[in-house]
Enzyme design. Structure first.
Site, mmCIF file in Angstrom:
data_model
loop_
_atom_site.group_PDB
_atom_site.id
_atom_site.type_symbol
_atom_site.label_atom_id
_atom_site.label_comp_id
_atom_site.label_asym_id
_atom_site.label_seq_id
_atom_site.Cartn_x
_atom_site.Cartn_y
_atom_site.Cartn_z
ATOM 1 N N HIS A 82 0.872 -1.184 0.000
ATOM 2 C CA HIS A 82 0.000 0.000 0.000
ATOM 3 C C HIS A 82 0.904 1.227 0.000
ATOM 4 O O HIS A 82 1.025 1.933 1.004
ATOM 5 C CB HIS A 82 -0.918 0.004 1.220
ATOM 6 C CG HIS A 82 -1.969 -1.062 1.196
ATOM 7 N ND1 HIS A 82 -3.237 -0.851 0.696
ATOM 8 C CD2 HIS A 82 -1.932 -2.352 1.597
ATOM 9 C CE1 HIS A 82 -3.944 -1.963 0.802
ATOM 10 N NE2 HIS A 82 -3.172 -2.887 1.347
ATOM 11 N N LYS A 85 -0.526 4.626 1.176
ATOM 12 C CA LYS A 85 -0.756 4.860 2.605
ATOM 13 C C LYS A 85 0.552 5.048 3.377
ATOM 14 O O LYS A 85 0.554 5.551 4.496
ATOM 15 C CB LYS A 85 -1.505 3.674 3.223
ATOM 16 C CG LYS A 85 -2.948 3.500 2.820
ATOM 17 C CD LYS A 85 -3.568 2.364 3.634
ATOM 18 C CE LYS A 85 -5.052 2.201 3.347
ATOM 19 N NZ LYS A 85 -5.300 1.578 2.037
ATOM 20 N N GLU A 233 -10.071 -10.459 6.240
ATOM 21 C CA GLU A 233 -8.999 -9.985 7.117
ATOM 22 C C GLU A 233 -9.538 -9.824 8.532
ATOM 23 O O GLU A 233 -9.657 -8.716 9.055
ATOM 24 C CB GLU A 233 -8.411 -8.668 6.596
ATOM 25 C CG GLU A 233 -7.122 -8.271 7.304
ATOM 26 C CD GLU A 233 -6.533 -6.980 6.758
ATOM 27 O OE1 GLU A 233 -5.512 -6.536 7.324
ATOM 28 O OE2 GLU A 233 -7.077 -6.406 5.796
ATOM 29 N N ASP A 330 2.736 -5.643 2.601
ATOM 30 C CA ASP A 330 1.531 -4.939 3.004
ATOM 31 C C ASP A 330 1.881 -3.495 3.389
ATOM 32 O O ASP A 330 2.564 -2.805 2.662
ATOM 33 C CB ASP A 330 0.826 -5.684 4.130
ATOM 34 C CG ASP A 330 -0.682 -5.420 4.135
ATOM 35 O OD1 ASP A 330 -1.192 -4.821 3.176
ATOM 36 O OD2 ASP A 330 -1.358 -5.832 5.089
ATOM 37 N N ASN A 331 1.466 -3.036 4.548
ATOM 38 C CA ASN A 331 1.615 -1.628 4.927
ATOM 39 C C ASN A 331 2.952 -1.362 5.621
ATOM 40 O O ASN A 331 3.472 -2.232 6.324
ATOM 41 C CB ASN A 331 0.480 -1.219 5.858
ATOM 42 C CG ASN A 331 -0.881 -1.391 5.217
ATOM 43 O OD1 ASN A 331 -1.320 -2.506 4.964
ATOM 44 N ND2 ASN A 331 -1.551 -0.291 4.963
#
Length: 436
Positions: A82, A85, A233, A330-331
């Site tokens: 991401h 973000k 999730e 992911d993040n």
């Protein structure tokens, strides 16, 4: 420096066998179920021209470097990130570390700050980190509801063009699936198609979930798009959207590539139900990407309580069923995950410990290299073979126990056989953004 030479050898190296795609089969001298090959690699004009058993020649006419048994990997492939973000923690922290608080913090920050410059600089910061650590291909999800979709996809297209000689970039739109039942959803699907992107979204159990999933598949078929979903999730055993996605893919005879990320609830369902879902996933040809670091951070949080589970899906069971299984970042440094540095080796290292991907290590090295490359449609990326570019990561660690016990911050990253600058960008680059 030897890596500036047109022709040289990398000698005495250990390579994960699962990412070597051609050449002879050698017996590992490393043992202990590491499934490593002990080899010498010849590099000519930026490509791998030969792979020989280590010590085949006593002397080499061309310059050579002795890795002293160190490991060599193909450059990494990060299937689920991401970038839009990333790195907002300094201005948008998560008050209690929960998923709901992360949603609220990101929503508030995006409404206030996510203009083109802000998104561009933070996304490029993530790319700089990934590149320096040894990643060659990245798929990022982009929050896309309303005007944000146009802003972020325009930024993505600019960065994809700017970084084309260093990084393969793909983008997935990210909205809740009910969005696709609206005229705005149709426009978003068109934007994704115009951007050579992937259609995607978050699946939540709701009364219209089957209609929503069905519509997304239809839109993907109409536009010849691949699909990538966030699914289940959570730790709710009644959350079964992965099963519904698989059933829809089978019913619609969808032939594009489908990836589902997270799929955490599969791990808390009854064994017979999980096995049934996995069989459907296999039949539908769906690939699964697990995000162990982020899910370990978010899942099972309760104030003052110790988490009782790890938040990862059934990686071993899926793999045993011959479902393609990948792991990804992911993040990074945002409300969904306060940490991370876009380092795929860290992802692999943490995943081994979180999901017990050892004893034996087998071919799990493929989960951050060749398997995600295949799911991204990149057949020549994430592997080592004669005729392929010498896009390699060289480590001093000689086996997995050494590789995963230290940070390997002194790794050497080769692109087309040349060593790149692995200096990481300073966090200070984003200080003015975080002061907002």
């Amino acid at each position: 420096m030897i890596f500036d030479a047109r022709h040289y050898w990398i000698r005495n190296a250990h390579v994960p066998a699962s990412i070597v795609v051609n050449g002879n089969k050698w017996t590992s001298r490393n043992g202990r179920n590491d499934n490593l090959l002990h080899v010498d690699l010849e590099i000519v004009d930026g490509a791998i021209s030969a792979i020989l058993a280590a010590g085949t020649y006593e002397n080499y006419a061309s310059p050579s470097i002795d890795l002293q048994g160190g490991m060599v990997w193909a450059c990494f492939v990060d299937l689920h990130t991401h970038l839009d973000k990333g790195h907002i923690w300094g201005r948008a922290s998560n008050s209690d570390g929960t998923f709901d608080s992360a949603l609220m913090a990101v929503k508030k920050d995006s409404q206030k700050n996510w203009n083109a410059e802000d998104v561009y600089r933070r996304m490029e910061f993530g790319l700089k980190c990934s590149y320096a650590h040894g990643t060659k291909a990245i798929r990022t999800h982009l929050d896309s509801a309303g005007k944000q979709g146009s802003i972020s996809f325009e930024v993505f297209r600019e960065l994809r063009k700017k970084w084309a000689d260093r990084m393969i970039l793909q983008a997935v739109c990210l909205v809740s699936l009910d969005y696709f039942l609206t005229p705005e959803g149709e426009k978003l699907a068109d934007l994704v198609a115009e951007s050579d992107g992937i259609l995607g979204g978050v699946t939540f159990i709701n009364p219209e979930i089957d209609q929503q999933i069905d519509r997304v598949f239809s839109m993907a078929k109409e536009r010849k798009l691949n699909l990538d979903f966030h699914a289940d999730e959570n730790d709710d055993p009644d959350s079964d959207t992965l099963r519904r996605v698989a059933e829809t893919a089978i019913r619609q005879k969808y032939r594009g590539k489908t990836v589902c990320g997270h799929c955490c609830s599969l791990a808390v369902q009854e064994e017979s139900e999980a096995e049934s879902t996995i069989a459907l996933v296999k039949k539908a040809g769906i690939g699964i990407v697990s995000l162990p670091m982020c899910n370990l951070y978010l899942q099972g949080r309760r104030p003052g309580k110790t988490p009782r589970w790890r938040g990862v899906t059934l990686l071993h069971e899926l793999k045993q069923a011959k479902v393609p299984v990948a792991i990804a970042s992911d993040n990074c440094r945002d409300p969904f995950h306060a940490y991370g540095d876009h380092d795929a080796l860290e992802v692999f290292s943490q995943s081994v410990k979180i999901a017990q991907l050892d004893h034996p290590f087998g071919d799990w090295a493929s989960a951050i290299t060749s398997t995600p490359a295949d799911l991204m449609g990149l057949p020549n990326v994430g592997r080592i073979g004669v005729g392929l570019p010498a896009d390699l990561v060289l480590f001093k660690g000689r086996n997995y126990r050494e590789l995963l016990s230290r940070s390997q911050h002194d790794r050497i990253v080769l692109r087309d056989g040349k060593a790149i600058d692995t200096t990481l960008p300073s966090y200070a680059e984003l200080d003015d953004l975080l002061e907002k």
